[in-house]
Design a protein around this motif. Structure first.
Motif: not given
Length: 550
Positions: A447-448, A473-474, A478-479, A484-485
């Motif tokens: 987020e930052y 869901a997280i 994030m993706s 993300l892999l």
């Protein structure tokens, strides 16, 4: 983000290439299919040391090549600092030659492994359940707090001032050591310098002194020799001068007869004039030379002093002694001037220390404000991940000792259950808890902060049911802002992927090899159904897979 990975002659892989996209890419496959091989190949691209044992055919070259799109990463400075050629589409290639020698290239330029290892953390972050050292690292924990506190620019300012402070401190130490060593030689150098200075070298003419000494030391012999020589030249009747004058008189009678005779007369006349001058000067010199014991003593003293100095300094001329005198003067003056230099450096060090401490204090204040926010976000994220009672304590304390990220010391304490005492994270958190904590931290960081590509290697081990859904869901959330892999065995997580790659093995001609396949929509349904119910796919498993995907 990583856009492609090509692998040739590595482990069970003959020759494959896989393309990656933005968002969440899921990698699935049976145990032993070769998912770890894929990670091993990626690790080589990121700077892991090569091992000839990992090559499929040792008689051939192994090549692994990763392509990274980094135009939005702001890595120009990182490339410059590590002497690398920057390209928005950067290609990293590792080669293992048949003899076992390894080579690395960045954008086709050969690089050292250390350069590659410095670049790698900015490109890919690989995390598995068994690799939890990062999350318990104080530096990493501080990095998370700084991301929430928005301390990026303040940290740059601190690090710049800290670097200047270290430079001044090192210079001050060097000058103090120089003074310490110089003081040991100061007395001796000052003695040598004063000795040379007292000799008044610039006013000495060694040749003239030596001639004066010889003259005074042999005054009587010189007077006698000059008198005798003068008599031989100018004594009446028998002197050479008298004989020459008689010869000149004789030639004067015939010089008018020819130019030759006139030339004889002229030459003899010149000789007579020269002899008369010599005779007169010898007479004058003889009169001037007097025995002067006092002057002889003074000249001898000067010469002996000069000879001793030349012997002491291994030289043979006054000019060389003058040069040594100048060098000694410089050494003495430098030593005496070190105190002023030390005073100026100490003043600058105090100024930089005060400024750096002030910035460190600002960092501490902003971190203190960010900690409650981070604590709440982590605990809120862990709640649905099966850790409803997870609690953190951040013990942040300031000191006056400078570190690379300020003067703060941080201890992160954790408890997963009510009623249990807090303890250091690395001691009280289980492997499964640590994985979920890392996921929560990465989710908050996303987020930052602009994070590199993250690879989660079975971070979901030991998780199932509703917790798996929450974890999925997280990852999906994030993706949205990063690549993300995720290597997973959970159908709930696999269903959340934007892209799906299957790793599988095939036997051909008595050889086993690993292959990759990008799954289409129908193939994903079958793969997830098999993850749900095994190889014999039932109607219920297909329906469940479709429901998960939708």
């Amino acid at each position: 983000m990583i856009t492609s990975l090509a692998i040739k002659n590595y482990a069970l892989i003959e020759d494959i290439r896989v393309d990656f996209n933005e968002g969440l890419t899921i990698i699935t496959g049976e145990t032993g299919a070769g998912k770890s091989i894929l990670l091993g190949a990626l690790a080589l691209v990121l700077g892991k040391r090569a091992d000839i044992g990992s090559v499929k055919d040792a008689s051939k070259k192994c090549v692994i090549e990763g392509c990274f799109s980094i135009k939005n990463y702001g890595l120009q400075n990182v490339f410059d600092e590590n002497d690398l050629d920057y390209d928005p589409l950067t290609i990293i290639r590792r080669e293992i030659l048949p003899g076992g020698k390894s080579r690395a290239f960045v954008n086709d330029t050969p690089v050292a492994l250390t350069q590659l290892q410095a670049l790698a953390p900015h490109l890919v972050d690989v995390h598995s359940q068994h690799e939890t050292l990062e999350v318990v690292s104080e530096n990493f924990q501080m990095e998370v707090i700084d991301a929430l506190a928005g301390n990026a620019e303040l940290l740059k300012s601190y690090q710049a001032h800290f670097a200047d402070f270290k430079t001044i401190s090192e210079k001050l130490s060097a000058v103090k050591l120089q003074k310490e060593n110089a003081l040991k030689e100061l007395d001796y150098n000052a003695f040598l310098y004063n000795e040379l200075q007292q000799a008044n070298l610039k006013k000495l003419d060694q040749q003239e002194l030596e001639e004066t000494f010889e003259t005074l030391n042999n005054a009587e012999a010189i007077q006698e020799a000059l008198s005798n020589a003068n008599k031989l030249l100018d004594e009446d009747q028998i002197g050479s001068l008298q004989t020459a004058k008689e010869a000149r008189l004789v030639l004067g009678r015939i010089k008018e007869f020819s130019k030759t005779f006139d030339d004889f007369w002229q030459r003899l006349n010149s000789a007579i004039i020269e002899i008369e001058d010599i005779s007169t000067e010898m007479a004058n010199s003889a009169e001037k030379i007097e025995a002067d014991p006092e002057r002889l003593f003074q000249v001898n003293e000067q010469l002996q002093t000069l000879y001793k100095l030349q012997q002491k300094h291994s030289v043979s001329t006054v000019l060389e002694l003058i040069e040594i005198e100048a060098q000694l003067e410089e050494k003495v003056n430098t030593t005496l001037g070190l105190d002023e230099q030390i005073e100026n450096l100490e003043k600058e060090k105090r100024r930089l220390r005060e400024t750096t401490l002030k910035i460190a204090s600002e960092l501490h204040s902003k971190r203190t404000e960010a900690i409650p926010v981070l604590k709440k976000k982590l605990e809120d994220t862990l709640f649905p991940l099966g850790l409803p009672n997870a609690q953190f304590q951040f013990e942040l304390s300031a000191s006056e000792d400078f570190k690379t990220n300020g003067t703060d010391t941080l201890q992160l304490l954790f408890t997963a259950n009510k009623g249990l005492a807090f303890g250091p994270l690395k001691k009280v958190a289980s492997g499964g808890e640590m994985s979920r904590i890392m996921l929560a931290i990465k989710a908050v960081l996303a987020e930052y902060k602009k994070l590199p590509t993250i690879v989660f290697d079975e971070i979901d081990t030991g998780v199932s049911g509703e917790i798996a859904n929450k974890m999925a869901a997280i990852l999906h959330q994030m993706s949205k802002t990063m690549q993300l892999l995720s290597i997973t065995h959970l159908p709930q997580i696999a269903a959340k992927g934007d892209h799906h790659i299957k790793v599988y093995k095939e036997d051909s001609n008595d050889l086993t090899s690993t292959h990759l396949k990008i799954l289409g929509e129908e193939e994903r349904i079958v793969e997830i159904a098999q993850m749900l119910g095994g190889k014999n796919v039932s109607e219920a498993a297909i329906a469940n897979a479709k429901e998960l995907l939708n």
